[in-house]
Design an enzyme around this catalytic site. Structure first.
Site, mmCIF file in Angstrom:
data_model
loop_
_atom_site.group_PDB
_atom_site.id
_atom_site.type_symbol
_atom_site.label_atom_id
_atom_site.label_comp_id
_atom_site.label_asym_id
_atom_site.label_seq_id
_atom_site.Cartn_x
_atom_site.Cartn_y
_atom_site.Cartn_z
ATOM 1 C CG ASP A 191 -12.245 -32.492 38.627
ATOM 2 O OD1 ASP A 191 -11.174 -32.828 39.158
ATOM 3 O OD2 ASP A 191 -12.493 -32.706 37.429
ATOM 4 C CG LEU B 117 -7.798 -40.974 44.506
ATOM 5 C CD1 LEU B 117 -7.061 -40.028 45.448
ATOM 6 C CD2 LEU B 117 -6.991 -42.253 44.296
ATOM 7 C CG HIS C 101 -10.224 -29.266 37.566
ATOM 8 N ND1 HIS C 101 -10.229 -30.424 36.811
ATOM 9 C CD2 HIS C 101 -11.260 -28.514 37.098
ATOM 10 C CE1 HIS C 101 -11.220 -30.371 35.938
ATOM 11 N NE2 HIS C 101 -11.858 -29.224 36.087
ATOM 12 C CB SER D 73 -9.812 -24.646 41.136
ATOM 13 O OG SER D 73 -10.644 -23.759 40.419
ATOM 14 C CG ASN E 101 -7.163 -32.622 41.407
ATOM 15 O OD1 ASN E 101 -6.187 -33.107 40.840
ATOM 16 N ND2 ASN E 101 -8.258 -32.264 40.757
#
Length: 204
Positions: free
Chosen positions: A139, A87, A103, A130, A101
């Site tokens: 990330d 994004l 990950h 995570s 998020n």
């Protein structure tokens, strides 16, 4: 707490969230996918959750459509669950402190793709997943929570993915539930029940 989930594929984390929402104090109110073929859209439909396929070929246009949906739905939290797009800073700024998020690595190790194989290739003995706040870098952002799995000499990238997936689901659902209960917070600094955390919350 109203949650919108962004996906790109099979939607296993979405399914976990849907299964946990009643007991977790949150509700998945909309699902957005950048792929029409994403199985996660079928999961949303089967569960009666409103959903949108947004063509993301043009990033600016894709994000604008997503913003229109989000402004209508007004979610308290946006969860990126296997969403394979980065994004823009402008998008993230509009929903600051509202996007997380999940990950499959122990960030800051191994941002990006092929995390399981990279961990094996580096001779790591511990791997994990995570949940982090989303910023304008891949990330990146404050890590809220993590889980861990052991890497054995017999492990492959595939076996490691299988070993991690159930822990990943628990990590995400419990983290979202803690956020919904206002127990896990991060506005001033990461804290659990008002007590500062020196590092990411471990959820095994």
């Amino acid at each position: 707490m109203k949650v919108v989930v962004f996906i790109s594929g099979r939607g296993s984390n979405l399914a976990a969230l849907l299964n946990a929402q009643q007991s977790g104090g949150f509700e998945v109110v909309h699902v957005i996918s950048n792929k029409a073929s994403a199985y996660g859209l079928e999961i949303a439909q089967e569960n009666g959750v409103n959903n949108s396929h947004i063509v993301w070929t043009d990033k600016q246009q894709g994000e604008q459509y997503a913003i229109e949906v989000l402004n209508q739905v007004k979610p308290d939290l946006i969860v990126l669950a296997g969403f394979m797009k980065v994004l823009s800073a402008q998008f993230v700024a509009q929903f600051e402190n509202k996007i997380i998020n999940i990950h499959p690595s122990l960030l800051p190790l191994y941002p990006g793709l092929n995390t399981h194989q990279r961990a094996i290739d580096d001779g790591q003995t511990i791997h994990g997943a995570s949940v982090h706040l989303v910023d304008d870098q891949l990330d990146h952002g404050l890590v809220l929570s993590q889980c861990h799995v052991e890497i054995t000499q017999q492990d492959t990238a595939d076996s490691l993915a299988v070993k991690l997936i159930t822990k990943e689901h628990r990590l995400l659902t419990e983290t979202v539930a803690l956020i919904a209960a206002n127990k896990l917070t991060w506005i001033d600094s990461l804290a659990l029940n008002g007590e500062p955390l020196a590092s990411a919350l471990v959820i095994e």
